[in-house]
Design an enzyme around this catalytic site. Structure first.
Site, PDB file in Angstrom:
ATOM      1  N   ASP A  54     -10.812  25.719  23.289  1.00 32.03           N
ATOM      2  CA  ASP A  54     -10.229  24.556  23.954  1.00 32.03           C
ATOM      3  C   ASP A  54      -9.197  24.988  24.990  1.00 32.03           C
ATOM      4  O   ASP A  54      -9.124  24.447  26.096  1.00 32.03           O
ATOM      5  CB  ASP A  54      -9.596  23.642  22.908  1.00 32.03           C
ATOM      6  CG  ASP A  54      -8.852  22.469  23.523  1.00 32.03           C
ATOM      7  OD1 ASP A  54      -9.522  21.569  24.044  1.00 32.03           O
ATOM      8  OD2 ASP A  54      -7.602  22.464  23.490  1.00 32.03           O
ATOM      9  N   GLU A 126     -16.794  24.537  22.686  1.00 27.66           N
ATOM     10  CA  GLU A 126     -15.497  25.203  22.750  1.00 27.66           C
ATOM     11  C   GLU A 126     -15.505  26.504  21.956  1.00 27.66           C
ATOM     12  O   GLU A 126     -14.925  27.509  22.385  1.00 27.66           O
ATOM     13  CB  GLU A 126     -14.408  24.265  22.248  1.00 27.66           C
ATOM     14  CG  GLU A 126     -14.175  23.069  23.171  1.00 27.66           C
ATOM     15  CD  GLU A 126     -13.136  22.116  22.657  1.00 27.66           C
ATOM     16  OE1 GLU A 126     -12.538  21.393  23.468  1.00 27.66           O
ATOM     17  OE2 GLU A 126     -12.932  22.067  21.416  1.00 27.66           O
TER      18      GLU A 126
END
Length: 239
Positions: A54, A126
């Site tokens: 992320d 991610e």
């Protein structure tokens, strides 16, 4: 997503076919593609990798937007940024890369609502970015992100926000009920399908959209209604 459990060299090969990236560390890749619902069987999952990915994604997207829009105010950059890192966008890219068939999940996730599965696809994007970063460094992760996000980042309508979110907010205002999406058809081969979706709002004509994934078609249908009803201005290059 399926219960398919490729491991080792087979998983490495499958990921390379979908992404063009050849992993050396098969264990790291297995972790990146294992949901917490399968943790007891797989031994590890992608939650820690998701946390790292992320941050790598956010930095790269912010960098891309900063370079691409030197005159844009912070507010516009934020709208564009949020649209590029939200779960729907990540899940759409995961769909385009056909990563869903490689995610290792437990039966409880496969029986959950579609929204949970969308979030899982977003999470795995991610975690995959983190795996690329850990194995090959920031520049390799940056190249992967730019290859899959660059076109979206400069799209003319990217600063308008997510069309499904915008339509839901408008529908509640005008009808007091959320929009209802319906899949009307699917064409093309399994590896390159095209979906047709309609969206209904009480008291208004339906909208229709097409796309390479269900979410993309839903977004197109939502955009059609928003433009038709004057909520959004049509894009200058719209035909």
């Amino acid at each position: 997503m399926t219960a398919k459990r490729l491991k080792g060299a087979q998983l490495v090969e499958a990921v390379e076919q979908r992404t063009g990236i050849a992993f050396r560390n098969a264990c790291l890749l297995e972790s990146a593609l294992t949901h917490s619902s399968a943790r007891r069987k797989a031994g590890t999952d992608y939650q820690r990798l998701e946390f790292l990915g992320d941050r790598v994604l956010g930095l790269t997207i912010a960098e891309m937007l900063y370079e691409a829009f030197p005159d844009a105010p912070e507010g516009e950059l934020s709208v564009r940024f949020n649209g590029l890192v939200n779960a729907d966008t990540l899940a759409t890219i995961a769909d385009e890369l056909d990563l869903g068939t490689l995610i290792r999940t437990g039966n409880d996730l496969r029986s959950r609502a579609v929204r949970k599965q969308v979030n899982a696809l977003a999470d795995v994007m991610e975690s995959l970015i983190a795996a690329i970063y850990l194995e090959s460094g920031l520049e390799a992760a940056r190249r992967f992100i730019r290859a899959n996000w660059a076109e979206r980042s400069t799209a003319a309508g990217a600063a308008r926000g997510d069309p499904k979110t915008a339509l839901q907010e408008w529908a509640h205002q005008v009808s007091g009920a959320p929009p209802a999406y319906q899949i009307e058809g699917r064409e093309g081969p399994d590896h390159d399908p095209v979906f047709t979706v309609t969206v209904a709002i009480a008291g208004y004509a339906e909208g229709q959209g097409r796309g390479r994934s269900k979410r993309e078609a839903e977004q197109a249908a939502a955009t059609e209604v928003l433009v038709r009803e004057g909520v959004w201005e049509p894009l200058e290059d719209a035909s």
